[in-house]
Design a protein around this motif. Structure first.
Motif, PDB file in Angstrom:
ATOM      1  N   GLY A  42       0.783  -1.229   0.000  1.00  0.00           N
ATOM      2  CA  GLY A  42       0.000   0.000   0.000  1.00  0.00           C
ATOM      3  C   GLY A  42       0.813   1.277   0.000  1.00  0.00           C
ATOM      4  O   GLY A  42       0.277   2.357   0.262  1.00  0.00           O
ATOM      5  N   ARG A  50      -2.545   2.843  -0.380  1.00  0.00           N
ATOM      6  CA  ARG A  50      -3.581   2.719   0.649  1.00  0.00           C
ATOM      7  C   ARG A  50      -4.043   4.098   1.098  1.00  0.00           C
ATOM      8  O   ARG A  50      -3.229   4.976   1.366  1.00  0.00           O
ATOM      9  CB  ARG A  50      -3.042   1.942   1.850  1.00  0.00           C
ATOM     10  N   TYR A  57      -7.642   0.404  -0.984  1.00  0.00           N
ATOM     11  CA  TYR A  57      -6.447   0.353  -1.815  1.00  0.00           C
ATOM     12  C   TYR A  57      -6.803   0.606  -3.281  1.00  0.00           C
ATOM     13  O   TYR A  57      -7.897   0.263  -3.735  1.00  0.00           O
ATOM     14  CB  TYR A  57      -5.780  -1.019  -1.717  1.00  0.00           C
TER      15      TYR A  57
END
Length: 256
Positions: A42, A50, A57
């Protein structure tokens, strides 16, 4: 009679071993459970990003994961990980496969890889206000230069090798080397041409002038090393998707 029975016994043993291999495969587990566990960090824009506010995500890798799960006919479970534990997670079975990672000899010792579908090169970057201070790779390898890098990444290994005279500042995920440079706590970070293009468009950072690309690397997904059944499935899936233009479309979508 013994001559006849020996080949039959060998065939039977082979069938048993093949069945055991299938039963132990991640592919079998995924199909039985109906869930594909996909490890992702992420923090590699635009591969996997993220959003802390929503814990959601997005990125190239996430699109790949969703497509793979769809074709398997299962649900996708994104499993958070970081670069320091990325390999350990797939070895320990915390997830069946990871997002994109560079193929390196160290990782190959303990984990398997899918076929590659992308390649990257590495460049050094600094902030715009420090750009005039640097010219070429050698200008980074100086005692008064602080180079920031993230523990567990291939960038960390390269920084130690390329800049023995510089001061190396190592941070742990989710912190990133470029964040240290943006905050003024370091002068230089290195990253791929992929992430570099995204960062220069978003932040006041630039590639250091007169630097040729280094360490070209193939990118692939990490997988359990001994699970040839699962590796074969994913590799053939990649071939099918390449022929269908899926990866080319994703590269265009994410500016790769």
């Amino acid at each position: 009679m013994k001559r006849i029975l020996a080949p039959i016994a060998g065939l039977a043993l082979g069938a048993v071993l093949a069945t055991a291999t299938l039963a132990q495969s991640a592919l079998n587990e995924i199909l039985d459970s109906g869930v594909l566990k996909f490890g992702t960090t992420g923090d590699w824009n635009p591969m996997s990003v993220r959003d802390p506010a929503t814990n959601s995500y997005k990125g190239f890798d996430i699109d790949v994961a969703n497509e793979l799960a769809k074709d398997l006919g299962v649900k996708l479970e994104l499993v958070p990980t970081d670069w320091k534990t990325l390999v350990n997670g797939v070895v320990a079975g915390k997830y069946h496969i990871t997002g994109s990672a560079s193929i390196s000899p160290g990782r190959m010792k303990v984990a398997g890889y899918s076929d590659s579908y992308l390649s990257v090169e590495i460049y050094p970057f600094t902030t715009i206000d420090k750009a005039d201070r640097f010219d070429g790779w050698d200008s980074v390898n100086q005692p008064d230069v602080i180079v920031a890098t993230t523990l567990g990444t291939t960038f960390h290994d390269h920084v130690k090798k390329w800049f023995p005279n510089a001061q190396i500042k190592v941070v742990e995920a989710p912190a990133r080397g470029y964040q240290e440079v943006l905050s003024g706590r370091a002068d230089v970070f290195i990253t791929s041409n992929i992430e570099g293009a995204t960062l220069t468009a978003k932040f006041p950072v630039v590639r250091i002038r007169n630097t040729e690309p280094r360490a070209p690397a193939a990118i692939a997904m990490l997988m359990p090393q001994a699970d040839q059944v699962w590796i074969n499935y994913v590799n053939n899936w990649i071939k099918i998707k390449k022929l269908a233009g899926f990866f080319d479309d994703l590269k265009a979508k994410w500016g790769l």
